[in-house]
Motif scaffolding. Structure first.
Motif, PDB file in Angstrom:
ATOM      1  N   ALA A   1       0.832  -1.202   0.000  1.00  0.00           N
ATOM      2  CA  ALA A   1       0.000   0.000   0.000  1.00  0.00           C
ATOM      3  C   ALA A   1       0.866   1.250   0.000  1.00  0.00           C
ATOM      4  O   ALA A   1       0.556   2.232  -0.697  1.00  0.00           O
ATOM      5  CB  ALA A   1      -0.931  -0.020   1.208  1.00  0.00           C
ATOM      6  N   ALA A   2       1.942   1.245   0.789  1.00  0.00           N
ATOM      7  CA  ALA A   2       2.841   2.399   0.840  1.00  0.00           C
ATOM      8  C   ALA A   2       3.497   2.631  -0.519  1.00  0.00           C
ATOM      9  O   ALA A   2       3.632   3.785  -0.968  1.00  0.00           O
ATOM     10  CB  ALA A   2       3.903   2.196   1.906  1.00  0.00           C
ATOM     11  N   PHE A   3       3.894   1.555  -1.177  1.00  0.00           N
ATOM     12  CA  PHE A   3       4.492   1.687  -2.521  1.00  0.00           C
ATOM     13  C   PHE A   3       3.482   2.260  -3.498  1.00  0.00           C
ATOM     14  O   PHE A   3       3.804   3.162  -4.292  1.00  0.00           O
ATOM     15  CB  PHE A   3       4.986   0.330  -3.014  1.00  0.00           C
ATOM     16  N   ALA A   4       2.238   1.753  -3.457  1.00  0.00           N
ATOM     17  CA  ALA A   4       1.192   2.241  -4.362  1.00  0.00           C
ATOM     18  C   ALA A   4       0.919   3.726  -4.124  1.00  0.00           C
ATOM     19  O   ALA A   4       0.794   4.509  -5.076  1.00  0.00           O
ATOM     20  CB  ALA A   4      -0.080   1.425  -4.177  1.00  0.00           C
ATOM     21  N   MET A   5       0.850   4.132  -2.858  1.00  0.00           N
ATOM     22  CA  MET A   5       0.584   5.537  -2.551  1.00  0.00           C
ATOM     23  C   MET A   5       1.744   6.431  -2.984  1.00  0.00           C
ATOM     24  O   MET A   5       1.536   7.542  -3.492  1.00  0.00           O
ATOM     25  CB  MET A   5       0.288   5.704  -1.058  1.00  0.00           C
ATOM     26  N   SER A   6       2.962   5.968  -2.796  1.00  0.00           N
ATOM     27  CA  SER A   6       4.122   6.758  -3.222  1.00  0.00           C
ATOM     28  C   SER A   6       4.159   6.903  -4.742  1.00  0.00           C
ATOM     29  O   SER A   6       4.470   7.984  -5.270  1.00  0.00           O
ATOM     30  CB  SER A   6       5.411   6.093  -2.725  1.00  0.00           C
ATOM     31  N   TYR A   7       3.819   5.820  -5.437  1.00  0.00           N
ATOM     32  CA  TYR A   7       3.774   5.867  -6.903  1.00  0.00           C
ATOM     33  C   TYR A   7       2.726   6.864  -7.386  1.00  0.00           C
ATOM     34  O   TYR A   7       2.996   7.704  -8.262  1.00  0.00           O
ATOM     35  CB  TYR A   7       3.468   4.472  -7.447  1.00  0.00           C
ATOM     36  N   ILE A   8       1.524   6.803  -6.811  1.00  0.00           N
ATOM     37  CA  ILE A   8       0.456   7.725  -7.201  1.00  0.00           C
ATOM     38  C   ILE A   8       0.847   9.163  -6.876  1.00  0.00           C
ATOM     39  O   ILE A   8       0.576  10.089  -7.652  1.00  0.00           O
ATOM     40  CB  ILE A   8      -0.864   7.351  -6.506  1.00  0.00           C
ATOM     41  N   ALA A   9       1.507   9.362  -5.730  1.00  0.00           N
ATOM     42  CA  ALA A   9       1.919  10.710  -5.329  1.00  0.00           C
ATOM     43  C   ALA A   9       2.930  11.295  -6.310  1.00  0.00           C
ATOM     44  O   ALA A   9       2.798  12.453  -6.745  1.00  0.00           O
ATOM     45  CB  ALA A   9       2.505  10.680  -3.919  1.00  0.00           C
ATOM     46  N   MET A  10       3.945  10.514  -6.686  1.00  0.00           N
ATOM     47  CA  MET A  10       4.955  11.002  -7.622  1.00  0.00           C
ATOM     48  C   MET A  10       4.349  11.270  -8.992  1.00  0.00           C
ATOM     49  O   MET A  10       4.646  12.284  -9.644  1.00  0.00           O
ATOM     50  CB  MET A  10       6.086   9.975  -7.741  1.00  0.00           C
ATOM     51  N   ARG A  11       3.487  10.382  -9.437  1.00  0.00           N
ATOM     52  CA  ARG A  11       2.825  10.547 -10.725  1.00  0.00           C
ATOM     53  C   ARG A  11       1.949  11.802 -10.718  1.00  0.00           C
ATOM     54  O   ARG A  11       1.911  12.551 -11.694  1.00  0.00           O
ATOM     55  CB  ARG A  11       1.975   9.304 -10.994  1.00  0.00           C
ATOM     56  N   ASN A  12       1.273  12.021  -9.625  1.00  0.00           N
ATOM     57  CA  ASN A  12       0.412  13.185  -9.491  1.00  0.00           C
ATOM     58  C   ASN A  12       1.209  14.480  -9.512  1.00  0.00           C
ATOM     59  O   ASN A  12       0.782  15.478 -10.110  1.00  0.00           O
ATOM     60  CB  ASN A  12      -0.377  13.076  -8.185  1.00  0.00           C
ATOM     61  N   ILE A  13       2.380  14.483  -8.885  1.00  0.00           N
ATOM     62  CA  ILE A  13       3.224  15.681  -8.868  1.00  0.00           C
ATOM     63  C   ILE A  13       3.686  16.032 -10.285  1.00  0.00           C
ATOM     64  O   ILE A  13       3.707  17.210 -10.676  1.00  0.00           O
ATOM     65  CB  ILE A  13       4.430  15.460  -7.938  1.00  0.00           C
ATOM     66  N   ILE A  14       4.037  15.023 -11.073  1.00  0.00           N
ATOM     67  CA  ILE A  14       4.476  15.271 -12.449  1.00  0.00           C
ATOM     68  C   ILE A  14       3.346  15.871 -13.279  1.00  0.00           C
ATOM     69  O   ILE A  14       3.526  16.862 -14.002  1.00  0.00           O
ATOM     70  CB  ILE A  14       4.987  13.964 -13.086  1.00  0.00           C
ATOM     71  N   PHE A  15       2.151  15.283 -13.178  1.00  0.00           N
ATOM     72  CA  PHE A  15       1.001  15.805 -13.913  1.00  0.00           C
ATOM     73  C   PHE A  15       0.662  17.229 -13.477  1.00  0.00           C
ATOM     74  O   PHE A  15       0.329  18.078 -14.312  1.00  0.00           O
ATOM     75  CB  PHE A  15      -0.216  14.907 -13.694  1.00  0.00           C
ATOM     76  N   THR A  16       0.750  17.477 -12.176  1.00  0.00           N
ATOM     77  CA  THR A  16       0.398  18.798 -11.659  1.00  0.00           C
ATOM     78  C   THR A  16       1.394  19.856 -12.130  1.00  0.00           C
ATOM     79  O   THR A  16       1.013  20.987 -12.446  1.00  0.00           O
ATOM     80  CB  THR A  16       0.337  18.781 -10.125  1.00  0.00           C
ATOM     81  N   GLY A  17       2.681  19.494 -12.174  1.00  0.00           N
ATOM     82  CA  GLY A  17       3.687  20.419 -12.683  1.00  0.00           C
ATOM     83  C   GLY A  17       3.429  20.802 -14.127  1.00  0.00           C
ATOM     84  O   GLY A  17       3.543  21.991 -14.507  1.00  0.00           O
ATOM     85  N   GLU A  18       3.052  19.816 -14.948  1.00  0.00           N
ATOM     86  CA  GLU A  18       2.738  20.109 -16.345  1.00  0.00           C
ATOM     87  C   GLU A  18       1.486  20.981 -16.458  1.00  0.00           C
ATOM     88  O   GLU A  18       1.429  21.910 -17.273  1.00  0.00           O
ATOM     89  CB  GLU A  18       2.533  18.797 -17.112  1.00  0.00           C
ATOM     90  N   PHE A  19       0.491  20.693 -15.631  1.00  0.00           N
ATOM     91  CA  PHE A  19      -0.733  21.489 -15.641  1.00  0.00           C
ATOM     92  C   PHE A  19      -0.450  22.938 -15.256  1.00  0.00           C
ATOM     93  O   PHE A  19      -0.920  23.875 -15.922  1.00  0.00           O
ATOM     94  CB  PHE A  19      -1.740  20.871 -14.666  1.00  0.00           C
ATOM     95  N   ALA A  20       0.306  23.140 -14.181  1.00  0.00           N
ATOM     96  CA  ALA A  20       0.621  24.494 -13.733  1.00  0.00           C
ATOM     97  C   ALA A  20       1.419  25.257 -14.784  1.00  0.00           C
ATOM     98  O   ALA A  20       1.200  26.451 -15.004  1.00  0.00           O
ATOM     99  CB  ALA A  20       1.387  24.434 -12.408  1.00  0.00           C
ATOM    100  N   GLN A  21       2.337  24.569 -15.467  1.00  0.00           N
ATOM    101  CA  GLN A  21       3.163  25.218 -16.475  1.00  0.00           C
ATOM    102  C   GLN A  21       2.321  25.673 -17.677  1.00  0.00           C
ATOM    103  O   GLN A  21       2.553  26.735 -18.247  1.00  0.00           O
ATOM    104  CB  GLN A  21       4.267  24.256 -16.934  1.00  0.00           C
ATOM    105  N   ARG A  22       1.313  24.899 -18.023  1.00  0.00           N
ATOM    106  CA  ARG A  22       0.514  25.201 -19.213  1.00  0.00           C
ATOM    107  C   ARG A  22      -0.662  26.128 -18.935  1.00  0.00           C
ATOM    108  O   ARG A  22      -1.254  26.654 -19.886  1.00  0.00           O
ATOM    109  CB  ARG A  22       0.006  23.898 -19.833  1.00  0.00           C
TER     110      ARG A  22
END
Length: 293
Positions: free
Chosen positions: A79-100
């Motif tokens: 569960a911790a691995f899954a949450m960390s994966y989702i968190a990192m993936r979410n940060i990448i998407f959010t950075g792209e969203f904020a930039q655009r």
């Protein structure tokens, strides 16, 4: 300790933010709504053991360790691995969203790093800080979103929206939405930190998230029409049409608030990863009892 209402805010704003900051998958039609609802149903079914236990206990991961022994450790670390994966993936998407949408002069990578630092800092501050921030972000996001919807009323049109097509693309969309979830894992990890919280909180969240996702998607399609199929961020694009007197950049304010809300989701996931592993690890009291036995 946090209240069940604060936990609900954390879960709901986390899910809605992922819909806004992540690129659209289903195009113009009910496909994206159906895929999101299907992903939520899968998450709910997988989380039934947590929801059932929440009516009788406080820490699912601690109970899994106690009753299942080694398998409990595997569940907590998975569960911790899954949450960390989702968190990192979410940060990448959010950075792209904020930039655009709001900070075109900076690179998406730099914004992702800054959002990652914000998420780590918020996670370090603990569950109460995350809960208070989630409540504030929820209020701010709700106000700005409602204002944008009201401002866009002249642009809203009744559309002939195509039905969902259940094919391979639909399954791909379900998998994409599934990877944007994780709120039930947050619920499981934060149970020990919440007062008087039971599975009813998660069930109310389940209904609210599906309704919220559907309304946001329908709003974007009603404003943009078929152009929503070629738009990465339909809600942000619809927000650009909002124009109320002195408020000329509601879209920028909206994008900034939802970007921070999405960063808070990553913070909640990272803290929940820590909380889940901590609950599964042997406590100091238990070690002391073994040493004196």
């Amino acid at each position: 300790m946090i209240s069940r209402y604060q936990l609900f805010c954390i879960m709901l704003i986390s899910r809605i933010s992922s819909v806004i900051v992540c690129p659209s998958t289903g195009g113009f039609g009910f496909g994206d709504i159906a895929a999101a609802a299907t992903a939520e149903l899968i998450w709910l079914l997988l989380s039934l053991p947590v929801l059932i236990y929440s009516y009788n206990g406080s820490s699912f991961f601690a109970a899994a360790k106690k009753k299942l022994r080694f398998l409990g450790y595997i569940i907590a670390f998975a569960a911790a691995f899954a949450m960390s994966y989702i968190a990192m993936r979410n940060i990448i998407f959010t950075g792209e969203f904020a930039q655009r949408t709001v900070m075109g002069g900076m690179s998406g990578a730099v914004l992702s790093v800054l959002l990652g630092a914000f998420a780590v800092y918020a996670a370090f501050k603990g569950s109460e800080a995350i809960a208070r921030s989630a409540t504030l972000f929820s209020a701010a996001a709700a106000i700005v979103t409602v204002v944008i919807i009201i401002a866009d009323i002249p642009s809203i049109r009744l559309r002939d929206i195509p039905a969902a097509q259940f094919n391979k693309n639909f399954l791909d969309d379900v998998w994409e939405h599934f990877q944007r979830g994780g709120e039930y894992l947050i619920f499981a990890a934060l149970l020990p930190y919440a007062k008087k919280c039971t599975g009813s909180t998660a069930l109310v969240y389940a209904a609210s998230s599906v309704i919220g996702i559907a309304l946001i998607s329908l709003f974007g399609m009603s404003v943009l029409g078929e152009f929503s199929s070629i738009t990465e961020y339909p809600f942000a694009s619809a927000a650009q049409l909002a124009d109320i007197a002195l408020f000329k950049r509601l879209d920028g304010l909206c994008a900034a608030i939802w970007s921070l809300a999405s960063g808070l989701k990553s913070a909640a996931l990272l803290f929940s990863s820590y909380a889940g592993i901590s609950a599964a690890l042997p406590s100091k009291d238990a070690n002391a009892e073994r040493s004196t036995a």
